[in-house]
Design a protein around this motif. Structure first.
Motif, PDB file in Angstrom:
ATOM      1  N   VAL A  28      -1.287 -35.311  27.582  1.00 33.29           N
ATOM      2  CA  VAL A  28      -1.630 -33.804  27.203  1.00 33.29           C
ATOM      3  C   VAL A  28      -2.290 -33.492  28.409  1.00 33.29           C
ATOM      4  N   GLU A  29      -1.985 -32.242  28.581  1.00 30.70           N
ATOM      5  CA  GLU A  29      -2.522 -31.423  29.791  1.00 30.70           C
ATOM      6  C   GLU A  29      -3.808 -30.640  29.389  1.00 30.70           C
ATOM      7  N   LYS A  30      -4.991 -30.928  30.127  1.00 30.64           N
ATOM      8  CA  LYS A  30      -6.427 -30.547  29.535  1.00 30.64           C
ATOM      9  C   LYS A  30      -7.142 -29.891  30.854  1.00 30.64           C
ATOM     10  N   GLU A  31      -7.873 -28.811  30.317  1.00 32.35           N
ATOM     11  CA  GLU A  31      -8.571 -28.226  31.462  1.00 32.35           C
ATOM     12  C   GLU A  31     -10.019 -28.891  31.307  1.00 32.35           C
ATOM     13  N   VAL A  32     -10.617 -29.411  32.308  1.00 34.86           N
ATOM     14  CA  VAL A  32     -11.803 -30.151  32.310  1.00 34.86           C
ATOM     15  C   VAL A  32     -12.954 -29.620  33.403  1.00 34.86           C
ATOM     16  N   GLU A 105     -15.687 -30.191  28.958  1.00 31.84           N
ATOM     17  CA  GLU A 105     -14.951 -29.347  28.752  1.00 31.84           C
ATOM     18  C   GLU A 105     -15.674 -28.142  29.497  1.00 31.84           C
ATOM     19  N   LYS A 112     -12.856 -24.960  36.959  1.00 28.66           N
ATOM     20  CA  LYS A 112     -12.281 -26.248  36.128  1.00 28.66           C
ATOM     21  C   LYS A 112     -10.660 -26.282  36.659  1.00 28.66           C
ATOM     22  N   ARG A 114      -7.185 -28.591  35.767  1.00 28.66           N
ATOM     23  CA  ARG A 114      -5.997 -28.771  34.817  1.00 28.66           C
ATOM     24  C   ARG A 114      -5.521 -30.216  35.162  1.00 28.66           C
ATOM     25  N   LEU A 117      -3.948 -36.243  30.849  1.00 28.81           N
ATOM     26  CA  LEU A 117      -4.731 -37.177  29.846  1.00 28.81           C
ATOM     27  C   LEU A 117      -3.453 -38.105  29.535  1.00 28.81           C
TER      28      LEU A 117
END
Length: 129
Positions: A28-32, A105, A112, A114, A117
């Protein structure tokens, strides 16, 4: 003669069994906003001095990927972190054993990054990319 026959049978078994299959089970690609890896209550004393385990708002840009590593039965074996600090050398670090992973998040308008995960098998650890 028995040793030679045993070695021969072992060689045939290894040739026929094939390599272990390395898999990325989920990605999964996630903005953190921040990622923190907290060691088990009994941590390794050298770990904190040489390995980045906190990627807060100031240094989350160094982080590229966080992999949760599981064995064939699905038991968690550790966390692999891939990051590139200011020295420019990409680091693949496997942190073995139980850990806590905190992912914050971003709020609207905040800084942020990207990242990827992934959940991978232990065989995938040898695949550096």
């Amino acid at each position: 003669m028995k040793k030679l026959m045993g070695c021969f049978l072992l060689l045939i078994f290894l040739l026929l069994s094939g390599p272990a299959e390395a898999k990325v089970l989920r990605q999964v690609e996630k903005e953190v906003y921040a990622v923190y890896i907290i060691p088990a209550p009994v941590g390794f004393p050298t770990e904190l001095g040489y390995v980045m385990t906190n990627f807060g708002p100031g240094n989350v840009n160094f982080l590229e990927r966080v992999d949760l590593v599981v064995d064939r039965e699905g038991r968690v074996q550790g966390i692999q972190v891939v990051y590139t600090p200011p020295d420019g050398f990409r680091r693949h670090v496997f942190l073995r054993g139980p850990r806590s992973l905190v992912i914050e998040e971003p709020q609207p308008g905040s800084h942020k990054k990207r990242i990827f995960l992934r959940v991978i098998t232990t065989e995938e650890l040898n695949q550096l990319d």
